[in-house]
Write a protein that holds these residues in place. Structure first.
Motif, PDB file in Angstrom:
ATOM      1  N   GLU A 138      43.259  27.322  32.161  1.00 45.04           N
ATOM      2  CA  GLU A 138      43.674  26.152  32.953  1.00 45.04           C
ATOM      3  C   GLU A 138      43.022  26.134  34.333  1.00 45.04           C
ATOM      4  O   GLU A 138      43.329  25.273  35.165  1.00 45.04           O
ATOM      5  CB  GLU A 138      45.198  26.129  33.123  1.00 45.04           C
ATOM      6  N   GLY A 139      42.134  27.101  34.603  1.00 43.77           N
ATOM      7  CA  GLY A 139      41.440  27.127  35.884  1.00 43.77           C
ATOM      8  C   GLY A 139      42.280  27.693  37.008  1.00 43.77           C
ATOM      9  O   GLY A 139      42.067  27.351  38.175  1.00 43.77           O
ATOM     10  N   MET A 140      43.218  28.605  36.689  1.00 38.64           N
ATOM     11  CA  MET A 140      44.120  29.152  37.693  1.00 38.64           C
ATOM     12  C   MET A 140      44.093  30.677  37.667  1.00 38.64           C
ATOM     13  O   MET A 140      43.759  31.292  36.655  1.00 38.64           O
ATOM     14  CB  MET A 140      45.542  28.646  37.463  1.00 38.64           C
ATOM     15  N   THR A 141      44.463  31.271  38.791  1.00 40.86           N
ATOM     16  CA  THR A 141      44.630  32.722  38.861  1.00 40.86           C
ATOM     17  C   THR A 141      45.571  33.047  40.009  1.00 40.86           C
ATOM     18  O   THR A 141      45.757  32.239  40.924  1.00 40.86           O
ATOM     19  CB  THR A 141      43.280  33.440  39.066  1.00 40.86           C
ATOM     20  N   GLN A 142      46.184  34.224  39.947  1.00 43.83           N
ATOM     21  CA  GLN A 142      47.100  34.640  41.005  1.00 43.83           C
ATOM     22  C   GLN A 142      46.561  35.893  41.683  1.00 43.83           C
ATOM     23  O   GLN A 142      46.119  36.840  41.036  1.00 43.83           O
ATOM     24  CB  GLN A 142      48.498  34.920  40.431  1.00 43.83           C
ATOM     25  N   VAL A 143      46.572  35.881  43.009  1.00 48.93           N
ATOM     26  CA  VAL A 143      46.174  37.041  43.815  1.00 48.93           C
ATOM     27  C   VAL A 143      47.340  37.344  44.739  1.00 48.93           C
ATOM     28  O   VAL A 143      47.590  36.622  45.706  1.00 48.93           O
ATOM     29  CB  VAL A 143      44.899  36.758  44.636  1.00 48.93           C
ATOM     30  N   GLY A 144      48.084  38.417  44.424  1.00 47.62           N
ATOM     31  CA  GLY A 144      49.283  38.708  45.205  1.00 47.62           C
ATOM     32  C   GLY A 144      50.255  37.543  45.111  1.00 47.62           C
ATOM     33  O   GLY A 144      50.578  37.061  44.022  1.00 47.62           O
ATOM     34  N   GLU A 145      50.703  37.048  46.277  1.00 51.37           N
ATOM     35  CA  GLU A 145      51.641  35.919  46.274  1.00 51.37           C
ATOM     36  C   GLU A 145      50.931  34.571  46.359  1.00 51.37           C
ATOM     37  O   GLU A 145      51.559  33.537  46.623  1.00 51.37           O
ATOM     38  CB  GLU A 145      52.632  36.047  47.445  1.00 51.37           C
ATOM     39  N   TRP A 146      49.599  34.580  46.112  1.00 52.01           N
ATOM     40  CA  TRP A 146      48.815  33.359  46.244  1.00 52.01           C
ATOM     41  C   TRP A 146      48.357  32.861  44.876  1.00 52.01           C
ATOM     42  O   TRP A 146      47.896  33.629  44.040  1.00 52.01           O
ATOM     43  CB  TRP A 146      47.592  33.601  47.127  1.00 52.01           C
ATOM     44  N   LEU A 147      48.478  31.551  44.671  1.00 54.59           N
ATOM     45  CA  LEU A 147      47.990  30.913  43.456  1.00 54.59           C
ATOM     46  C   LEU A 147      46.722  30.141  43.800  1.00 54.59           C
ATOM     47  O   LEU A 147      46.720  29.299  44.698  1.00 54.59           O
ATOM     48  CB  LEU A 147      49.039  29.945  42.895  1.00 54.59           C
ATOM     49  N   LEU A 148      45.631  30.451  43.097  1.00 53.36           N
ATOM     50  CA  LEU A 148      44.360  29.771  43.317  1.00 53.36           C
ATOM     51  C   LEU A 148      44.057  28.899  42.107  1.00 53.36           C
ATOM     52  O   LEU A 148      44.205  29.335  40.957  1.00 53.36           O
ATOM     53  CB  LEU A 148      43.216  30.776  43.502  1.00 53.36           C
TER      54      LEU A 148
END
Length: 904
Positions: free
Chosen positions: A880-890
């Motif tokens: 879906e073109g998404m990823t999570q880095v720590g508490e951040w959603l990109l």
């Protein structure tokens, strides 16, 4: 035994008889000397040569021999056991078993110590120079000081000048620097061979070494070494007698420079303004003033042009640069701009200018910024080393000059100002940058766009430009009086002049400093830049509905937001009022591959229409953007809506309003700027929301207070008053100002002085090199460990929020791919140059506080060894073109770019 010493061994290959393939030290020293002499004789501008002559106390052929000889001495330190036996099987055969046995018998803890050959050069060379006669007319103390300085300069060819402590701490056994060591005698013999090759006598040795000469000599040495290290141009001599080898060296040096795309500068009669710009049939007052002052200019000189957007400042700068090249023997030019986007646009303009200026010559033009390798048009102009220049490709970027550290060595260049500022930052090879710009015209566009930190570096840069004989042409639409004076004073210091007198003159004006005198002349603004700019304050919650009514007959609108996040939200809000085909978004957080297309599309839609071409301007369109469109992009809108920003930037943005002559919609006949008004808290204090994150509060407050009751601004006549109302820190607080704003003024002014001025100036002072007009030891210019790669350039020349370049990959069932072109990526394979470009094309720069730190601790793949990649990080998106880095959603969105959300 006839000892031999290698400088290059390649891959450690051996001949059929068991002897190694190698290039002797004396041959490499002579190669470097030959290249250096060729550069000085044919490629340096007359202005740069004059600084060398003055700084070394030598003239003409003596100068050429001296520069070649000193550059050649750079690798003398390779005649040392530590260097020769780092490849034992080669060193043993060449230097001989007896020397090798002495080395191998030393304790392991001794032979494991470092003795870098550049430092060994700096330790060995002074005594040899003194014996050769250097400083014979000086006192013993000054002669020794001169010999040590010159030795450190050429010994610093790997980027850092050796310090006195490093030289003192060398182990004299492994470095071969003991006074009675046989290694020292070997070095002396090779030193004398080089002296004989160059034809150097005691009269050819310098009697001094100014700081300007030190930078030029250091840069010349390093660049000559780079060229001489090309084994294709200088094949290994192996056991060939040096006398035979040396016979062809002058020819080889000429051929190497030609092959690598070095082009000699034309000099001669300057062209008139009309000849340079035949499409300009009627001269504007600014252009007439520039033509009048041009004959008086003599390097070093400074010209500061302050004029409205659209007055033709770029054409004036190119005209003056061309005149200085042909009339005063300055060398080519470099144009430094605030951003990559403005650099890209300017590069195209300069390419067209040079094609017309030199229709029968090959001209070398480079683009200098970290993403230059991603610009398609620029890549098409690159001429490979094995290509033959043809008549269809007259303005090119020689492939040799496109390497990261070499772009400023091209005679013509466009790029970010940061590339030049790294010459005055204590970083690796800073002297190569100064060498590249020495004697060349430096054009600094949008000079108002820099904060106090960068401006402090800029002042030091101007000092060095002056001492290196580089004319500077600075362009600005808006400039506070204090900044103008600081820039001129900095250049005057570099010239060794006292602070000049400043004649008063109204805006617009052109200030010229040459031969120790300053003249300031005003001129009449062109009729097309004279305007009554309408100011209208709008509430953020209401302006969209008003805009819908206003655009019923069409119109092109720019909405400039303070941050990427706000621009994305404004764009989404506008989708409820306008169809998708009438909306666009342009900011710095798109992938590079997308951003280049958006930038081109923006210029096509809103740029100047060429005569005879059909209009591509939309009937109705709203472009939401960040600051990327406020500098140097030649775009034109019918209406502008802007978040609050400092007064100079608002005036700069307004220059994109009604910029070109064209028919306007009936409701948009007057150039109008809508400003999003700040909200007030319960005490009536202004809240600047996102703008307050980006800009200094005191400057925003004074901008708002100055404009809040103003409905029109007369331009350009009110420019000076508006700028000084905001930036004159000694101004008296207006008597009628409300108490809450008086308190805010006083408090924010204190913070501004403490944080904006003192803190930023202190930080800049820590990284900048010393001023040129004082006694300086070479070690003060560089510091160990500070590279000059893209990360250092960003960190050291701009004092912004920390940021990081992030490559976006996507996970599929068959492995990782690049999301835009579906190309496969294997992180275990080291990427080649083309793959590196593809990876960087799928990257963007992220500056979100907290997220940057999270990304920074994730190591890059070990295969990302290239300087272009090693400071990058990567993220892997899901389907879906998404990823999570720590508490951040990109999220990678085709319309919005990279969207960043903090999870609660």
């Amino acid at each position: 035994m006839n000892e031999k010493f290698w400088a290059k061994t390649g891959q450690g290959e051996f001949q059929e008889d068991g002897s190694p393939k190698y290039h002797p030290v004396i041959c490499h020293l002579a190669d470097t000397a030959a290249v250096a002499m060729e550069i000085v004789r044919h490629y340096l501008s007359r202005s740069a040569i004059a600084r060398l002559e003055m700084g070394l106390g030598l003239k003409e052929e003596a100068l050429i021999r001296c520069c070649g000889f000193l550059a050649g001495c750079h690798d003398l330190g390779k005649v040392s056991p530590a260097f020769q036996f780092q490849v034992p099987e080669v060193g043993k055969i060449l230097a001989g078993e007896s020397l090798y046995d002495l080395w191998s018998s030393l304790p392991r803890e001794l032979t494991d110590r470092r003795a870098p050959h550049g430092i060994v050069t700096a330790a060995t060379l002074p005594d040899f120079l003194l014996e050769a006669g250097i400083g014979s007319k000086l006192s013993e103390r000054l002669a020794k000081r001169l010999a040590r300085k010159l030795s450190a300069i050429v010994g610093g060819h790997h980027g850092f000048f050796p310090s006195a402590a490093e030289i003192k701490n060398l182990d004299r056994v492994i470095s071969g620097t003991e006074e009675r060591s046989s290694w020292r005698q070997f070095s002396k013999t090779i030193f004398e061979q080089l002296q004989s090759f160059v034809g150097l006598t005691a009269d050819d040795l310098p009697i001094e070494c100014s700081n300007a000469a030190a930078m030029l000599l250091a840069g010349l040495t390093t660049v000559s070494d780079w060229i001489a290290s090309n084994a294709e141009c200088f094949p290994y001599a192996d056991d060939k007698p040096f006398e035979d080898y040396a016979e062809e060296l002058s020819t080889k040096a000429k051929a190497a420079l030609t092959k690598m795309g070095w082009t000699q500068l034309s000099t001669g009669q300057p062209l008139t303004f009309n000849e340079l710009f035949p499409s300009i049939t009627e001269l504007r007052p600014l252009q007439q003033k520039a033509i009048a002052i041009a004959p008086q200019l003599e390097p070093p000189c400074l010209v500061l042009v302050e004029a409205s957007m659209g007055e033709g400042k770029t054409e004036v700068a190119l005209y003056l640069a061309d005149t200085l090249q042909h009339q005063a023997s300055a060398g080519g030019f470099y144009i430094g701009l605030p951003t990559q986007a403005t650099s890209n646009a300017m590069w195209k303009r300069v390419e067209e200018f040079l094609k017309q200026r030199y229709p029968q010559e090959t001209v070398n033009l480079t683009l200098s910024h970290s993403a230059a390798a991603l610009k398609t048009d620029y890549l098409k102009s690159v001429c490979r080393l094995n290509q033959v220049y043809d008549e269809e490709k007259r303005v090119v970027a020689s492939e040799w000059h496109t390497a990261r550290k070499r772009t400023l060595l091209s005679p013509y260049g466009v790029g970010t100002l940061d590339q030049g500022l790294m010459g005055v930052v204590r970083s690796r090879h800073q002297f190569v940058r100064l060498f590249g710009l020495a004697g060349r015209v430096v054009i600094i566009d949008e000079i108002h766009a820099y904060d106090i930190y960068t401006s402090t570096l800029l002042e030091r840069f101007l000092e060095w430009a002056a001492v290196l004989g580089s004319p500077v042409i600075a362009l600005s639409a808006t400039l506070p009086a204090g900044t103008r004076k600081a820039l001129v004073n900095a250049y005057a210091r570099g010239c060794g002049d006292p602070e000049p007198e400043f004649p008063t003159s109204a805006y617009p004006r052109i200030t010229a400093m040459t031969q120790g005198k300053v003249t300031v002349q005003t001129f009449n603004p062109s009729s097309h830049v004279q305007r009554s700019l309408q100011i209208q304050w709008v509430a953020d919650s209401e302006w969209m509905a008003s805009l819908q009514r206003l655009l019923k007959d069409g119109g092109c609108v720019a909405v400039i937001c303070s941050t990427v996040g706000r621009a994305q939200k404004v764009f989404q809000r506008l989708q409820a009022h306008f169809p998708a085909e009438e909306l666009g978004l342009f900011h710095g957080r798109f992938l590079f591959i997308d951003r280049e297309q958006i930038e081109a599309d923006c210029l096509q839609k809103f740029g100047k229409e060429e005569l005879g071409q059909a209009s591509s301007r939309p009937h109705r369109f709203i472009l939401v953007a960040t600051q990327v469109i406020e500098q140097s992009l030649d775009v034109d809108f019918d209406l502008m809506i802007s978040d609050l920003a400092p007064i100079d930037l608002l005036l700069q943005r307004s220059g994109r309003l009604h910029r070109h002559d064209r028919q306007r919609p009936s409701l948009l006949k007057q150039p109008t700027l809508w400003l999003v008004e700040p909200t007030l808290n319960e005490k009536g204090k202004a809240q600047f929301s996102e703008a307050g994150i980006i800009y200094d509060r005191h400057v925003l407050l004074r901008t708002w207070l100055r404009l809040r009751h103003q409905t029109t601004v007369g331009l350009p006549e009110e420019t000076d008053r508006l700028i000084e109302a905001v930036y004159d820190l000694d101004a008296v607080i207006p008597t009628a100002l409300e108490a809450v704003h008086v308190e805010d003024w006083q408090e924010s002014l204190e913070i501004h002085k403490r944080e904006e001025r003192e803190l930023k100036e202190t930080k800049a002072n820590k990284v900048k090199i010393p001023p040129p007009i004082e006694e300086i030891d070479p070690e003060q210019f560089t510091r160990q460990g500070e590279q000059d790669d893209d990360k250092a350039i960003t960190t050291l020349t701009r004092l912004g929020r920390p940021s990081i370049t992030v490559v976006f990959l996507q996970k599929t069932e068959s492995g990782l791919i690049l999301p835009r072109n579906q190309q496969r990526v294997d992180l275990e394979d080291e990427p080649d140059l083309e793959q590196i470009r593809e990876l960087l094309a799928h990257s963007t720069r992220i500056a979100t506080q907290g997220l940057v730190e999270k990304l920074a601790v994730q190591p890059p793949p070990i295969t990302w060894k290239s300087a272009l990649l090693r400071h990058c990080r990567y993220v892997v998106l899901n389907a879906e073109g998404m990823t999570q880095v720590g508490e951040w959603l990109l999220r990678l969105d085709e319309q919005l770019g990279v969207v960043i959300e903090r999870l609660k």
